[in-house]
Motif scaffolding. Structure first.
Motif, PDB file in Angstrom:
ATOM      1  N   PHE A 134     -20.206 -38.239  -2.530  1.00  0.00           N
ATOM      2  CA  PHE A 134     -20.567 -38.319  -0.885  1.00  0.00           C
ATOM      3  C   PHE A 134     -22.115 -38.004  -0.132  1.00  0.00           C
ATOM      4  O   PHE A 134     -22.383 -37.323  -0.429  1.00  0.00           O
ATOM      5  CB  PHE A 134     -20.076 -37.514   0.327  1.00  0.00           C
ATOM      6  N   HIS A 169     -22.351 -42.006   9.989  1.00  0.00           N
ATOM      7  CA  HIS A 169     -21.620 -42.541   8.771  1.00  0.00           C
ATOM      8  C   HIS A 169     -20.033 -42.083   8.906  1.00  0.00           C
ATOM      9  O   HIS A 169     -20.223 -40.739   9.116  1.00  0.00           O
ATOM     10  CB  HIS A 169     -22.253 -41.782   7.317  1.00  0.00           C
ATOM     11  N   ARG A 228     -22.305 -47.122   8.142  1.00  0.00           N
ATOM     12  CA  ARG A 228     -21.674 -47.015   7.266  1.00  0.00           C
ATOM     13  C   ARG A 228     -20.400 -45.901   7.488  1.00  0.00           C
ATOM     14  O   ARG A 228     -20.261 -45.191   7.951  1.00  0.00           O
ATOM     15  CB  ARG A 228     -22.472 -46.966   5.973  1.00  0.00           C
ATOM     16  N   THR A 280     -16.992 -44.652   4.838  1.00  0.00           N
ATOM     17  CA  THR A 280     -16.487 -43.830   3.018  1.00  0.00           C
ATOM     18  C   THR A 280     -15.462 -42.842   3.309  1.00  0.00           C
ATOM     19  O   THR A 280     -14.566 -42.506   4.904  1.00  0.00           O
ATOM     20  CB  THR A 280     -17.459 -42.135   3.061  1.00  0.00           C
ATOM     21  N   ASN A 339     -12.571 -40.385  -3.634  1.00  0.00           N
ATOM     22  CA  ASN A 339     -12.903 -41.217  -3.441  1.00  0.00           C
ATOM     23  C   ASN A 339     -12.619 -42.764  -3.445  1.00  0.00           C
ATOM     24  O   ASN A 339     -11.676 -43.212  -4.624  1.00  0.00           O
ATOM     25  CB  ASN A 339     -14.330 -41.467  -4.206  1.00  0.00           C
ATOM     26  N   THR A 386     -17.320 -46.659  -0.696  1.00  0.00           N
ATOM     27  CA  THR A 386     -18.101 -46.497   0.348  1.00  0.00           C
ATOM     28  C   THR A 386     -18.752 -48.165   0.856  1.00  0.00           C
ATOM     29  O   THR A 386     -19.102 -48.533  -0.019  1.00  0.00           O
ATOM     30  CB  THR A 386     -19.034 -45.727   0.016  1.00  0.00           C
TER      31      THR A 386
END
Length: 500
Positions: free
Chosen positions: A26, A34, A211, A213, A220, A223
Motif C-alpha cells: 500500500f 487515497h 486514487r 486501492t 491486493n 490500485t
C-alpha cells in the motif's frame, strides 16, 4: 504529488493461525486523498490498525518519508504524524471543543497547570485554518453531529498530523455537512496533508478521492486513479464479480385483495414526530425517505414501543393496539432492526447463536430450559441461508464484520417469524457486496408475504428495493410515491427538499 509519503510493503498479519493480510502492499503520495476499499473482512481495518500502532505486523515493513518505522502503540504512530478518525466518536460531550481537541495533550503553564488561554487560542487557529465557524468554548453536547466530526479532525490536526485516516467519516452527516467535510478535505490536501479515506459510499469516492486501492480477502486487487476506473469496474473488483441486478429495481407483482397489516394514524411522539399517517400492506416493501432530523427514526422507534406515543393510533391487522414497549411490539408480530446495530441491535460480547435466539427464547424453550439442539439447528440454517461469514455459531459477534453483524440482526427476526419487519438504515456502514445481499434478503422476506418498512438515507438501495416510498419532512408524511413512477434519485431528492 510525486513524493511517496507512505510505503507499506509485503504486510502479513494473522490471528490465531488465520491469515488476515497476505503480503499486502500500500503506497500513498503526499497531499493526495487515497481511498482504501474492500468488502467487510477484506483487511482494511487491520491494515490501518497496523499503520496506527494498534496492531503489530507479523512480516513486512512500513516507511514514512523514506524512514522505516516500527510502531508498538498508537503514540509511536502519532509521533511521526499518523492519526486516525474512527467511525465511532471519541469526544466527551461535557467538555468544550477546545478541551476535546487537546485532551491528554493540554498545554501547560508553570507547576503543571493547564494553560486554558493558549488551548483556546490554538484551537481557534486550527478551526480557522479548517474554514469552519465553531467556537472553541462551545460544549460538544450542544453542537451538531457534523461539528462533532469537524472537532475530531481538529483534534487530529493538533498533533501535527501528516497522514490522516478517515473511517466512514460521513456516516452520521447530512448532505450539507458532507459538503462542508469535503471542502475541509480539499483544504487539508492543499496544505500538503495526506488523507486515507475509507468509505462504502461509491459516489463520495469519485467526488473527493484521487486514487483507489482495493483489498479482497486480505490481498491486493487493484490500485488505480479515480479518473481511470468506472464505478461498475470498481464494484466488480470489490466483490470479485458482477453485481447483476442486485441494486437495480425489479418491479414486484402486487397481490390482489392484499390487506393492510400496519396502519399508523396521526402519530405523535416527542418533538420530531408531529402527525404521521401511513399504511403498510402484506408483502409490501415500503420505503421512507427524508432528511436527517425529519423524524424517520423517531417514528419507527415510537411504532415499536421504544419511545412513548403522545397522540394518534397504531393498528395491526385491523385492530387498534396499545404498544408501550418493544416486548408488546414483538408480541404483535413486529421486529425492529435499529439504526445503531452495535449498541441497540446486538449484544456484542455474546455469540452468534445467543444473539440470534434472543427474541425466540420462549419458542425454543421447554419448562424454561432452552432446547439447545433445536436452537443450534435453526441458527445454523439461518447462518447458511443469509451467508453469514463466521467460523461457527458460537463465535463472539464483536469479531464479525459489519455486514455479517447486520445479517445477524435480520436473522433474529426471521427466526422469530416476524410478520412486520421495520429496518432503520439496514445498509449503513456495510460494503457493496453485503448491501446487495441484504437487498436480496429483504426482497425474499416480502415475497414470502411479510411486510417490510425501510428507513434509509442510501437512496440507491432504497430505490432498488421499495414498492412505494413515503416522503417525510418536519415530522409529517408529505407524500407517497409508487416506485414505478420514479425515474431517478433526483425526483426523490427534490421531493425531500420541497416545502410542505
Amino acid at each position: 504529488m510525486n513524493h511517496t509519503i507512505l510505503r507499506m510493503k509485503e504486510i502479513e498479519k494473522a490471528f490465531n493461525g488465520i491469515t488476515v493480510l497476505d503480503k499486502v502492499n500500500f503506497e500513498v503520495k503526499t497531499g493526495e486523498v487515497h481511498a482504501l476499499m474492500g468488502g467487510n473482512g477484506a483487511g482494511k481495518s487491520t491494515l490501518m490498525k497496523i499503520l496506527t500502532g494498534v496492531y503489530q505486523l507479523d512480516e513486512g515493513s512500513i516507511e514514512i518519508d523514506g524512514e522505516y518505522q516500527q510502531f508498538s502503540n498508537p503514540s509511536d504512530a502519532e509521533k511521526v504524524g499518523v492519526s486516525m478518525i474512527f467511525q465511532e466518536f471519541s469526544l466527551i460531550p461535557k467538555l468544550t471543543v477546545a478541551q476535546n481537541i487537546y485532551l491528554h495533550y493540554e498545554p501547560r503553564k508553570a507547576f503543571g497547570m493547564i494553560n486554558d488561554k493558549k488551548m483556546v487560542s490554538d484551537s481557534r487557529k486550527i478551526i480557522a485554518d479548517m474554514g469552519i465557524s465553531i467556537s472553541p468554548n462551545d460544549l460538544v453536547e450542544n453542537i451538531s453531529l457534523g461539528y462533532w466530526q469537524m472537532t475530531e479532525i481538529a483534534k487530529a490536526l493538533s498533533k501535527n498530523t501528516k497522514i490522516l485516516i478517515m473511517d466512514e467519516p460521513t456516516s452520521t452527516l447530512t448532505k450539507s455537512e458532507t459538503k462542508t467535510l469535503f471542502s475541509i478535505i480539499r483544504r487539508l490536501k492543499e496544505s500538503g496533508i495526506t488523507i486515507i479515506y475509507i468509505s462504502h459510499r461509491m459516489d463520495e469516492i469519485f467526488e473527493v478521492c484521487d486514487r483507489i486501492t482495493v483489498l479482497r480477502n486480505g490481498t491486493n486487487v487493484i490500485t488505480a486513479s479515480c479518473a481511470d476506473i468506472t464505478m461498475e469496474a470498481l464494484i466488480n473488483n470489490i466483490v470479485g464479480g458482477s453485481m447483476g441486478q442486485s441494486l437495480k429495481w425489479i418491479e414486484r407483482p402486487i397481490k390482489e385483495n392484499r390487506k393492510p397489516i400496519l396502519e399508523v394514524k396521526h402519530l405523535q411522539s416527542g418533538s420530531r414526530v408531529k402527525d404521521v399517517s401511513f399504511t403498510l400492506y402484506e408483502g409490501e416493501i415500503l420505503g421512507m425517505a427524508g432528511l436527517m432530523g425529519s423524524g424517520r427514526s423517531e417514528t419507527v422507534r415510537a411504532v415499536f414501543g421504544v419511545d412513548a406515543i403522545s397522540g394518534g393510533e397504531v393498528h395491526v391487522r385491523g385492530s387498534k393496539k396499545l404498544i408501550f414497549s418493544p416486548k408488546e411490539a414483538i408480541q404483535e408480530g413486529l421486529g425492529l432492526v435499529p439504526e445503531d446495530r452495535r449498541s441497540q441491535g446486538l449484544v456484542l460480547e455474546h455469540s452468534v447463536k445467543e444473539n440470534t435466539i434472543l427474541p425466540s427464547l420462549g419458542a425454543l424453550s421447554r419448562r424454561q430450559i432452552i432446547q439447545n439442539s433445536q436452537a443450534d439447528e435453526k441458527v445454523e440454517a439461518l447462518v447458511k441461508k443469509l451467508k453469514v461469514k463466521t467460523d461457527d455459531i458460537h463465535k463472539t459477534v464483536s469479531l464479525l464484520s459489519g455486514g455479517n453483524q447486520q445479517k445477524l440482526v435480520l436473522a433474529k427476526w426471521l427466526l422469530n417469524d416476524t410478520d412486520i419487519l421495520i429496518l432503520d438504515e439496514p445498509t449503513s456502514g456495510v460494503d457493496i457486496g453485503a448491501k446487495a445481499e441484504i437487498v436480496e434478503i429483504i426482497r425474499e422476506i416480502a415475497d414470502s408475504g411479510k411486510a417490510v418498512l425501510v428507513v434509509s438515507s442510501e437512496m440507491t438501495e432504497l430505490l432498488a428495493m421499495s414498492d412505494r416510498i413515503l416522503i417525510m419532512k418536519d415530522g409529517e408524511i408529505t407524500s407517497s410515491i409508487d416506485r414505478k413512477e420514479i425515474k431517478g434519485e433526483e425526483e426523490v431528492e427534490r421531493a425531500i427538499q420541497v416545502e410542505k
